[in-house]
Design a protein around this motif. Sequence first.
Motif, PDB file in Angstrom:
ATOM      1  N   ILE A  68      72.840  22.906  53.378  1.00  0.00           N
ATOM      2  CA  ILE A  68      71.521  22.593  52.817  1.00  0.00           C
ATOM      3  C   ILE A  68      70.516  22.388  53.953  1.00  0.00           C
ATOM      4  N   LEU A  69      70.963  21.710  55.016  1.00  0.00           N
ATOM      5  CA  LEU A  69      70.040  21.385  56.102  1.00  0.00           C
ATOM      6  C   LEU A  69      69.635  22.612  56.911  1.00  0.00           C
ATOM      7  N   ALA A  70      70.370  23.703  56.727  1.00  0.00           N
ATOM      8  CA  ALA A  70      69.998  24.941  57.420  1.00  0.00           C
ATOM      9  C   ALA A  70      68.796  25.601  56.746  1.00  0.00           C
ATOM     10  N   GLU A  71      68.433  25.088  55.556  1.00  0.00           N
ATOM     11  CA  GLU A  71      67.277  25.645  54.847  1.00  0.00           C
ATOM     12  C   GLU A  71      65.983  25.205  55.535  1.00  0.00           C
ATOM     13  N   LEU A  72      64.886  25.843  55.159  1.00  0.00           N
ATOM     14  CA  LEU A  72      63.602  25.476  55.732  1.00  0.00           C
ATOM     15  C   LEU A  72      63.178  24.096  55.249  1.00  0.00           C
ATOM     16  N   GLU A  74      61.112  21.208  53.498  1.00  0.00           N
ATOM     17  CA  GLU A  74      60.426  21.161  52.195  1.00  0.00           C
ATOM     18  C   GLU A  74      61.047  22.110  51.178  1.00  0.00           C
ATOM     19  N   THR A  75      62.187  22.695  51.531  1.00  0.00           N
ATOM     20  CA  THR A  75      62.903  23.520  50.561  1.00  0.00           C
ATOM     21  C   THR A  75      63.574  22.599  49.545  1.00  0.00           C
ATOM     22  N   GLU A  93      60.817  17.382  56.895  1.00  0.00           N
ATOM     23  CA  GLU A  93      60.272  18.044  58.093  1.00  0.00           C
ATOM     24  C   GLU A  93      61.169  17.844  59.308  1.00  0.00           C
ATOM     25  N   ASP A  94      61.822  16.655  59.383  1.00  0.00           N
ATOM     26  CA  ASP A  94      62.644  16.366  60.563  1.00  0.00           C
ATOM     27  C   ASP A  94      64.053  16.946  60.440  1.00  0.00           C
ATOM     28  N   GLY A  95      64.287  17.748  59.408  1.00  0.00           N
ATOM     29  CA  GLY A  95      65.575  18.423  59.271  1.00  0.00           C
ATOM     30  C   GLY A  95      66.667  17.574  58.657  1.00  0.00           C
ATOM     31  N   TRP A 115      61.185  24.535  40.474  1.00  0.00           N
ATOM     32  CA  TRP A 115      60.235  24.037  41.477  1.00  0.00           C
ATOM     33  C   TRP A 115      59.280  25.172  41.794  1.00  0.00           C
ATOM     34  N   ASN A 116      57.982  24.903  41.664  1.00  0.00           N
ATOM     35  CA  ASN A 116      56.982  25.890  42.022  1.00  0.00           C
ATOM     36  C   ASN A 116      56.448  25.531  43.411  1.00  0.00           C
ATOM     37  N   ALA A 117      56.955  26.211  44.451  1.00  0.00           N
ATOM     38  CA  ALA A 117      56.591  25.873  45.828  1.00  0.00           C
ATOM     39  C   ALA A 117      55.118  26.178  46.087  1.00  0.00           C
ATOM     40  N   TYR A 118      54.587  27.187  45.406  1.00  0.00           N
ATOM     41  CA  TYR A 118      53.195  27.577  45.627  1.00  0.00           C
ATOM     42  C   TYR A 118      52.254  26.457  45.175  1.00  0.00           C
ATOM     43  N   GLU A 119      52.564  25.861  44.007  1.00  0.00           N
ATOM     44  CA  GLU A 119      51.711  24.783  43.488  1.00  0.00           C
ATOM     45  C   GLU A 119      52.239  23.403  43.835  1.00  0.00           C
ATOM     46  N   ASN A 120      53.376  23.355  44.545  1.00  0.00           N
ATOM     47  CA  ASN A 120      53.961  22.091  44.982  1.00  0.00           C
ATOM     48  C   ASN A 120      54.236  21.160  43.793  1.00  0.00           C
ATOM     49  N   GLN A 121      54.791  21.739  42.749  1.00  0.00           N
ATOM     50  CA  GLN A 121      55.051  20.980  41.523  1.00  0.00           C
ATOM     51  C   GLN A 121      56.358  21.431  40.881  1.00  0.00           C
TER      52      GLN A 121
END
Length: 177
Positions: A68-72, A74-75, A93-95, A115-121
Motif C-alpha cells: 500500500i505504501l508503494a502507492e502515490l 493521497e492515494t 504525504e510522508d509515505g 473515491w473521486n480523486a478529481y473532486e477530492n470527495q
Amino acid sequence: MEESLPLENPSLSRRQLLNFLTGAVVATTVSAALYPAAKFFVPPKEVGEDGSIFARDANGKLIPASQILAELPETRALVAGLAGEPTYLTVKEDGTLHPWGIVDNCTHLGCTFPWNAYENQFQCPCHGSRYDSEGNVVRGPAPLPLKLTRVSVEDDLIRISPWREIDPRTHQKPWWV
Ligand code: FES
C-alpha cells in the motif's frame, strides 16, 4: 566440602550460585539467538483482544503494508477491514499510512461508494451524498460522517482496530459506539 556463602542466602553454595549464573547466561544467549527465528515462525496474533484484525484484499489474502505504501501519496486503497467491511486507507504525504481508515458504507442507506480523486470527495452513487476526504458530510441526504477505524502497521501487516475514542472530526463520542 562446598563452601557456603556467608551472607544473604546461607543455604546457597558458591557452586550452586555459579551453576545458576552460567545457566542464566546460556538461556539468555540462546533466547536472543532464537528470537528472530521464533518471530518468523510465529506470526503476529491475527485477532487482537480489542477485536482488531489484519487488512485483506478482495481475495482474502493479507496485504503487506509495503504494498500500500508503494502507492502515490493521497492515494486511497480499498481493503477488507473489520467484519469484512470495505475500508479506505490513505497514504500520507510522508509515505506513511493515515491512522484512520474510512469505512465504505454510506450513512444514508448503506451503499458503497468510490473515491473521486478529481473532486477530492467520496461520492455515493445511490442518492448523491458526498463526503470530504476525512468522511465529513458535504452534501446529504447522508445524516452522519463516515465511520472510522484505527489503522496501524505491525510486521508489515495492516492492523485495523475498532475506533472507540472521540471522533477527531466532531470532537464528540462517535455515533457508531
Ligand atoms: Fe448513499 Fe443514499 S445510500 S446517498
